[in-house]
Design an enzyme around this catalytic site. Structure first.
Site, mmCIF file in Angstrom:
data_model
loop_
_atom_site.group_PDB
_atom_site.id
_atom_site.type_symbol
_atom_site.label_atom_id
_atom_site.label_comp_id
_atom_site.label_asym_id
_atom_site.label_seq_id
_atom_site.Cartn_x
_atom_site.Cartn_y
_atom_site.Cartn_z
ATOM 1 C CD GLN A 167 116.853 40.440 59.987
ATOM 2 O OE1 GLN A 167 117.417 41.279 60.695
ATOM 3 N NE2 GLN A 167 116.151 39.451 60.499
ATOM 4 C CB CYS A 177 113.638 33.767 43.582
ATOM 5 S SG CYS A 177 115.308 33.872 44.171
ATOM 6 C CE LYS A 234 121.515 41.991 38.596
ATOM 7 N NZ LYS A 234 120.767 41.740 39.833
ATOM 8 C CG ASN A 235 122.953 43.452 42.301
ATOM 9 O OD1 ASN A 235 121.919 43.492 41.631
ATOM 10 N ND2 ASN A 235 123.553 42.316 42.644
ATOM 11 N NE ARG A 292 114.429 38.105 46.146
ATOM 12 C CZ ARG A 292 113.594 37.690 47.071
ATOM 13 N NH1 ARG A 292 112.638 36.859 46.770
ATOM 14 N NH2 ARG A 292 113.725 38.091 48.327
ATOM 15 C CG ASP A 339 125.590 37.813 43.103
ATOM 16 O OD1 ASP A 339 124.794 36.917 43.433
ATOM 17 O OD2 ASP A 339 125.371 39.025 43.295
HETATM 18 N N1 EPU Z 1 117.858 37.167 54.421
HETATM 19 C C1 EPU Z 1 116.987 36.930 55.463
HETATM 20 N N2 EPU Z 1 116.126 37.935 55.813
HETATM 21 C C2 EPU Z 1 116.080 39.123 55.173
HETATM 22 C C3 EPU Z 1 116.970 39.356 54.117
HETATM 23 C C4 EPU Z 1 117.861 38.361 53.763
HETATM 24 O O1 EPU Z 1 117.001 35.865 56.065
HETATM 25 O O2 EPU Z 1 115.256 39.975 55.547
HETATM 26 C C5 EPU Z 1 118.814 36.115 54.026
HETATM 27 C C6 EPU Z 1 118.615 35.641 52.574
HETATM 28 O O3 EPU Z 1 117.602 34.659 52.468
HETATM 29 C C7 EPU Z 1 119.987 35.136 52.242
HETATM 30 C C8 EPU Z 1 120.920 36.085 53.005
HETATM 31 O O4 EPU Z 1 120.105 36.689 54.016
HETATM 32 O O5 EPU Z 1 120.145 33.834 52.712
HETATM 33 C C9 EPU Z 1 121.540 37.202 52.191
HETATM 34 O O6 EPU Z 1 120.568 37.803 51.358
HETATM 35 P P1 EPU Z 1 120.616 39.345 50.967
HETATM 36 O O7 EPU Z 1 119.428 40.034 51.567
HETATM 37 O O8 EPU Z 1 121.965 39.902 51.235
HETATM 38 O O9 EPU Z 1 120.376 39.267 49.385
HETATM 39 P P2 EPU Z 1 119.618 40.363 48.562
HETATM 40 O O10 EPU Z 1 119.856 41.678 49.160
HETATM 41 O O11 EPU Z 1 118.224 39.917 48.312
HETATM 42 C C10 EPU Z 1 121.581 41.007 46.973
HETATM 43 C C11 EPU Z 1 121.825 40.973 45.499
HETATM 44 C C12 EPU Z 1 121.980 39.526 45.044
HETATM 45 C C13 EPU Z 1 123.151 38.918 45.798
HETATM 46 C C14 EPU Z 1 122.924 39.029 47.315
HETATM 47 C C15 EPU Z 1 124.086 38.533 48.148
HETATM 48 C C16 EPU Z 1 120.660 42.966 44.761
HETATM 49 C C17 EPU Z 1 119.538 43.568 44.003
HETATM 50 N N3 EPU Z 1 120.708 41.624 44.821
HETATM 51 O O12 EPU Z 1 120.386 40.267 47.181
HETATM 52 O O13 EPU Z 1 122.265 39.562 43.656
HETATM 53 O O14 EPU Z 1 123.286 37.565 45.463
HETATM 54 O O15 EPU Z 1 122.687 40.416 47.661
HETATM 55 O O16 EPU Z 1 125.239 39.223 47.832
HETATM 56 O O17 EPU Z 1 121.523 43.670 45.268
HETATM 57 C C18 EPU Z 1 122.343 38.771 41.456
HETATM 58 O O18 EPU Z 1 122.723 39.909 41.114
HETATM 59 O O19 EPU Z 1 122.359 37.783 40.671
HETATM 60 C C19 EPU Z 1 121.846 38.568 42.824
HETATM 61 C C20 EPU Z 1 121.119 37.511 43.183
#
Ligand code: EPU
Length: 383
Positions: free
Chosen positions: A125, A116, A22-23, A92, A304
């Site tokens: 970022q 969420c 998925k990701n 998201r 995850d």
């Molecule tokens: N964060 C910030 N600022 C930003 C972006 C992130 O502070 O601009 C923080 C977040 O709040 C969090 C941390 O950085 O505390 C890491 O978040 P990240 O951005 O890596 O998460 P994401 O990219 O939104 C993806 C996956 C998630 C998975 C996370 C961590 C996708 C579509 N989603 O989310 O997947 O948990 O990376 O590995 O790739 C899931 O599949 O169930 C899921 C939640």
């Protein structure tokens, strides 16, 4: 599907083919926005999120055609570079359209995702990186409005390791003027899969999989074919389920190299794992041992998989200490596991899980995607 009924106490046996990730699929679908030519994707999982992403791209004027596991996306024209609140609030990952839209169209209007179930999840970022590449950005009525004539290559150091942030900027940089280096980048295998797809489209991305990714911008990208990588979280979830049920299950179409931290914890907990070319067999005959863990960005233990491992630990022989470091609210499953009879105490972002003799069936709430899986397979313990 609103409700699942699980009759526990069954030993799991058999063979399952792992789906595409998925990701990895979601950012790669957005990468199709970077070229007017068709992107042909195989091993695309059949999931609501993928359908939502297709709807989002469709609203922009992008054509998508599904034939079994293959999805062909053609962004000949991007008529409306817009990701509306109504879709972003349901998924998201829609934020992943931002980078490609700005790079291809010179403008984008993407709703801010908001918090969420698992945490605040800001996207500062993503925005900061695009600003560093020369985009003008306004935050207006809950939307990110971005504009630029052409993005410019730059050196950008992430303040936090972010998976979709890395993917968004990597995609944007493929069409920028000059070289972009992303430092403190996410090293997740899905980032590597996206980089491979972008390179097949004519991009010049090096270093994906390390914390420093370099992208030399090109004038245009072209169509390509790409197979989505196997889903490492689905793989891990099935492995934990089989280990929980004292079963014997073989997963095919899997990639063991992308989930070593999970395999290590399962082996420590008493599962027997046999890794072969593209398959992983898991069996457990011995009692479960308690193992402690701490989530962190790849290659450490993935957030995850935290809920699933916690479910496994509810019936282990001793006490496991599980710490969540990525998301501030990813312990929602604890209350649900306790409804099944688990003994868990939470202190801040750490759960102390004391193994119990058995769990019993109860009504439980499905919270986030991964937390929803965990009570489901905790139940085979209820023999
Ligand atoms: N964060 C910030 N600022 C930003 C972006 C992130 O502070 O601009 C923080 C977040 O709040 C969090 C941390 O950085 O505390 C890491 O978040 P990240 O951005 O890596 O998460 P994401 O990219 O939104 C993806 C996956 C998630 C998975 C996370 C961590 C996708 C579509 N989603 O989310 O997947 O948990 O990376 O590995 O790739 C899931 O599949 O169930 C899921 C939640």
């Amino acid at each position: 599907m609103d409700k699942l009924l699980i009759d526990g106490g069954v030993r799991l046996e058999g063979e399952i083919r792992v789906s595409g990730a998925k990701n990895a699929a979601l950012p790669i679908l957005c990468a199709a926005l970077l070229t007017p030519e068709p992107l042909v994707l195989s091993n695309v999982p059949r999931l609501n999120d993928v359908r939502t992403m297709q709807t989002l791209l469709g609203q922009m004027g992008v054509k998508a055609e599904r034939d079994d596991g293959t999805l062909t996306i053609e962004a000949g024209h991007v008529d409306w570079p817009l990701a509306p609140y109504e879709l972003v609030k349901t998924m998201r990952a829609s934020i992943l359209a931002l980078g490609p839209l700005v790079a291809r169209c010179g403008e984008a209007r993407v709703s801010l995702p908001g918090g969420c179930a698992i945490g605040l999840r800001p996207v500062d970022q993503h925005v900061k990186g695009l600003l560093a590449m020369g985009a003008e950005i306004d935050l207006d009525h809950g939307y990110i409005d971005a504009k630029v004539r052409r993005l410019a290559g730059t050196r950008f150091v992430f303040d936090v390791v972010t998976v979709t942030g890395t993917e968004n900027l990597m995609m944007a940089a493929t069409l920028a003027d000059g070289v972009t280096t992303l430092e403190n980048a996410a090293r997740e295998p899905e980032v590597v899969d996206l980089a491979e797809c972008l390179n097949a489209m004519g991009a010049k991305v090096t270093g994906a999989g390390s914390d420093r990714i370099a992208i030399e911008g090109v004038e245009r990208l072209h169509g390509a074919s790409h197979a989505i990588m196997p889903d490492r979280i689905e793989t891990g979830t099935f492995l934990v389920a089989a280990a929980a049920a004292g079963g014997d299950v073989t997963l095919t179409g899997a990639c063991a190299a992308t989930l070593e931290a999970v395999l290590d914890k399962l082996a420590e907990a008493g599962a027997t794992l046999t890794v072969d070319d593209g398959s992983i067999r898991v069996a457990r005959a011995a009692p479960l041992k308690s193992v402690s863990l701490r989530t962190a960005p790849y290659p450490a233990f993935p957030t995850d998989m935290q809920a699933q491992l916690m479910a496994l630990m509810t019936l282990a022989d001793d006490t496991a200490v599980i710490t969540e470091t990525i998301f501030e609210n990813r312990m929602m499953h604890v209350q649900e596991l306790k409804r099944l009879g688990a003994d868990i105490e939470v202190e801040s972002s750490t759960a102390i899980v004391k193994g119990v003799r058995a769990l019993t069936g109860a009504n439980v709430m499905a919270t986030d995607l991964r937390a929803s899986a965990c009570p489901t397979f905790a139940l085979p313990h209820a023999w």
